[in-house]
Design a protein around this motif. Structure first.
Motif, PDB file in Angstrom:
ATOM      1  N   THR A  16      -6.531  10.909   7.994  1.00  0.00           N
ATOM      2  CA  THR A  16      -7.737  11.195   7.224  1.00  0.00           C
ATOM      3  C   THR A  16      -7.538  10.826   5.764  1.00  0.00           C
ATOM      4  O   THR A  16      -8.475  10.534   5.061  1.00  0.00           O
ATOM      5  N   TRP A  17      -6.304  10.837   5.299  1.00  0.00           N
ATOM      6  CA  TRP A  17      -5.980  10.433   3.940  1.00  0.00           C
ATOM      7  C   TRP A  17      -4.926   9.334   3.991  1.00  0.00           C
ATOM      8  O   TRP A  17      -3.940   9.447   4.710  1.00  0.00           O
ATOM      9  N   LEU A  18      -5.147   8.292   3.270  1.00  0.00           N
ATOM     10  CA  LEU A  18      -4.139   7.249   3.127  1.00  0.00           C
ATOM     11  C   LEU A  18      -4.177   6.721   1.699  1.00  0.00           C
ATOM     12  O   LEU A  18      -5.255   6.500   1.150  1.00  0.00           O
ATOM     13  N   PRO A  19      -2.996   6.497   1.108  1.00  0.00           N
ATOM     14  CA  PRO A  19      -2.982   5.852  -0.205  1.00  0.00           C
ATOM     15  C   PRO A  19      -3.412   4.404  -0.058  1.00  0.00           C
ATOM     16  O   PRO A  19      -3.257   3.806   1.006  1.00  0.00           O
ATOM     17  N   SER A  20      -3.955   3.842  -1.109  1.00  0.00           N
ATOM     18  CA  SER A  20      -4.370   2.435  -1.068  1.00  0.00           C
ATOM     19  C   SER A  20      -3.135   1.539  -1.136  1.00  0.00           C
ATOM     20  O   SER A  20      -2.074   1.961  -1.601  1.00  0.00           O
ATOM     21  N   PRO A  21      -3.264   0.289  -0.685  1.00  0.00           N
ATOM     22  CA  PRO A  21      -2.137  -0.638  -0.843  1.00  0.00           C
ATOM     23  C   PRO A  21      -1.681  -0.758  -2.298  1.00  0.00           C
ATOM     24  O   PRO A  21      -0.488  -0.838  -2.578  1.00  0.00           O
TER      25      PRO A  21
END
Length: 152
Positions: A16-21
């Motif tokens: 549900t949460w992911l850091p951006s590249p």
């Protein structure tokens, strides 16, 4: 920052949460030259991902891990859990893999039966290519294959 093309993209499938590249690249630059790995937490510390990066980190390994996770983790009698790959990419000669964090301990010599069972299970997975190597093809890249022979 240059346009980043994801080699593996499961960003909508698992977390549900992911850091951006871009956040991953900045964080890796702060950690120093790879190869390296670390955990990265959401702002409220409720979610965590595991990040691997380095110059020798190829996308064939990311695609293979993604394939293995989709097969092995669905097994009802699971003997090994393969971290799911959320996304992977290369940027300026560095490979990045953002994956599921699995809490656990390093194996010891006492774990040989468990390790043997895990290897047996992994050997049962059909390779989707006709030749040895990564799922979906590509060269095998690992220092094991580049060491000088020590026998005889």
């Amino acid at each position: 920052m240059d346009q980043i093309k994801l080699t593996v993209d499961n960003t909508g499938s698992y977390a549900t949460w992911l850091p951006s590249p871009e956040d991953i690249i900045r964080e890796c630059e702060e950690h120093g030259h790879g190869p390296s790995s670390f955990e990265m937490y959401s702002s409220n510390k409720s979610e965590v991902v595991f990040v691997k990066y380095g110059y020798s980190l190829g996308m064939g390994g990311a695609r293979t891990q993604n394939y293995l996770a989709s097969i092995v983790n669905e097994d009802e009698e699971i003997t090994v859990l393969v971290p799911r790959v959320y996304y992977a990419f290369r940027h300026q000669w560095v490979g990045y893999i953002v994956m599921q964090y699995i809490d656990g301990q390093d194996c010891t010599e006492d774990d040989y039966k468990m390790i043997a069972n895990a290897v047996k299970r992994l050997r049962l997975v059909d390779n989707i290519t006709a030749s040895p190597g990564h799922a979906h093809g590509g060269p095998i890249v690992h220092s094991f294959f580049f060491r000088p022979s020590r026998c005889c």
